[in-house]
Design an enzyme around this catalytic site. Structure first.
Site, PDB file in Angstrom:
ATOM      1  N   ASP A 281       0.813  -1.210   0.000  1.00 51.67           N
ATOM      2  CA  ASP A 281       0.000   0.000   0.000  1.00 51.67           C
ATOM      3  C   ASP A 281       0.850   1.265   0.000  1.00 51.67           C
ATOM      4  O   ASP A 281       1.473   1.596   1.014  1.00 51.67           O
ATOM      5  CB  ASP A 281      -0.907  -0.024   1.240  1.00 51.67           C
ATOM      6  CG  ASP A 281      -1.764   1.203   1.378  1.00 51.67           C
ATOM      7  OD1 ASP A 281      -2.032   1.863   0.363  1.00 51.67           O
ATOM      8  OD2 ASP A 281      -2.178   1.502   2.519  1.00 51.67           O
TER       9      ASP A 281
ATOM     10  N   ASP B  46      -2.239   5.708  -5.048  1.00 53.66           N
ATOM     11  CA  ASP B  46      -2.483   4.835  -3.897  1.00 53.66           C
ATOM     12  C   ASP B  46      -2.809   3.415  -4.354  1.00 53.66           C
ATOM     13  O   ASP B  46      -3.917   3.131  -4.797  1.00 53.66           O
ATOM     14  CB  ASP B  46      -3.635   5.413  -3.072  1.00 53.66           C
ATOM     15  CG  ASP B  46      -3.867   4.657  -1.775  1.00 53.66           C
ATOM     16  OD1 ASP B  46      -3.142   3.669  -1.516  1.00 53.66           O
ATOM     17  OD2 ASP B  46      -4.766   5.052  -1.025  1.00 53.66           O
TER      18      ASP B  46
END
Length: 313
Positions: free
Chosen positions: A4, A189
């Site tokens: 992430d 992201d």
């Protein structure tokens, strides 16, 4: 775990957590690890969808063919209800150290400092699934798999060393600029599936697309699956243009039901766009830790049986 870029902490569920959110996942038994060391320091993390609490420790992490000792890890002893249905057990944060909530170097930085990666970079390729569904992909720590993209990779500097955040100049739909965009930056992201916008921007973009709000807890907008006038959408990032096709931003959620990838944030104070994997399916992304920049190149989508064995770290 989810790799992430929108967070900087590494965490996994603890065997000491017996809530449904934890027992639905693989849990870490720290007492069975001879190399685990606890700091007894508490931590708490809150994502837009839910939170967790636990203790900070350190242990040896194994990824690909690399063994990385002394990585800080949050061992969660309580996880919010949201995590009951997630397919991942934990999160491997790839953001910058300033973003860490457990006040420790992110694992990637420890790996770089210990000379475990060939280069201080990492790269993502997201596979296109059938009917708009995600179907895995590939992350390369310390390198780039050049078989996953074509054409020139364009370089975008990041605006601050926290998120992988870049300058946002606007959005073009049918080569018309969407008016009244409030945000000036966007976060790339890998931990987010959609493209999450402040509510005012989500309304502007979806109105342009002819989508209507569902008024649900996820900020989604419904769109006609069979609309023949589905335009190409172009993101203007740091003076460069990056297009995505309708199959990237129109997502089926049931029989003859579709939503757009442009969702309104459920967090009122969001001031920037969060560009997730709906965009990254079209664009192979390299994150350069040393030069503080992102490189985007047109992703090559291949058949499931094609070369997917690249595991170099």
């Amino acid at each position: 775990v989810v790799f992430d870029t929108g967070s900087s902490d590494f965490w996994i569920p603890s065997i000491d957590c017996d809530s449904i959110a934890c027992t639905a996942h693989s849990r870490f038994n720290h007492s069975a690890s001879g190399s685990y060391v606890t700091s007894h320091l508490p931590f708490s993390l809150n994502y837009g969808t839910g939170g967790l609490i636990g203790q900070v420790g350190s242990d040896t992490f194994h990824v690909g063919n690399v063994s990385a000792p002394g990585l800080h890890v949050g061992v969660a002893t309580h996880m919010g209800r949201f995590f009951r249905t997630t397919q991942f057990d934990g999160v491997f944060g790839l953001g910058f150290p300033k973003l860490s909530r457990i006040q420790a170097d992110p694992p990637l930085y420890t790996m770089i400092q210990n000379g475990l990666l060939e280069k201080p970079i990492f790269s993502f390729w997201v596979r296109e699934g059938k009917n708009g569904q995600h179907a895995g992909g590939e992350v390369v720590l310390g390198g780039v798999n050049e078989k996953r993209f074509e054409g020139r990779a364009r370089t975008i500097p990041i605006v601050r060393k926290m998120y992988w955040e870049v300058e946002l100049n606007g959005l073009l739909i049918n080569d018309n600029q969407v008016p009244n965009i409030s945000s000036q930056t966007a976060i790339i992201d890998t931990g987010t599936a959609l493209i999450v916008l402040p509510a005012v921007d989500a309304d502007a973009v979806n109105q342009f697309l002819g989508a209507i709000p569902l008024f649900d807890e996820y900020g989604l907008y419904a769109i006609d699956c069979h609309n023949v006038n589905k335009p190409t959408i172009k993101f203007l990032l740091a003076g460069e243009t990056f297009a995505i096709s309708p199959n990237h931003y129109i997502l089926p959620v049931g029989k003859n039901r579709c939503v757009t990838a442009f969702a309104a944030s459920t967090t009122p104070d969001l001031s920037r766009w969060v560009i997730g994997t709906s965009f990254l399916r079209a664009w192979h992304t390299t994150f350069d830790v040393e030069n503080f920049e992102i490189r985007l190149a047109r992703a090559i989508q291949v058949d499931e049986s094609a070369d997917a064995s690249y595991t170099d770290v």
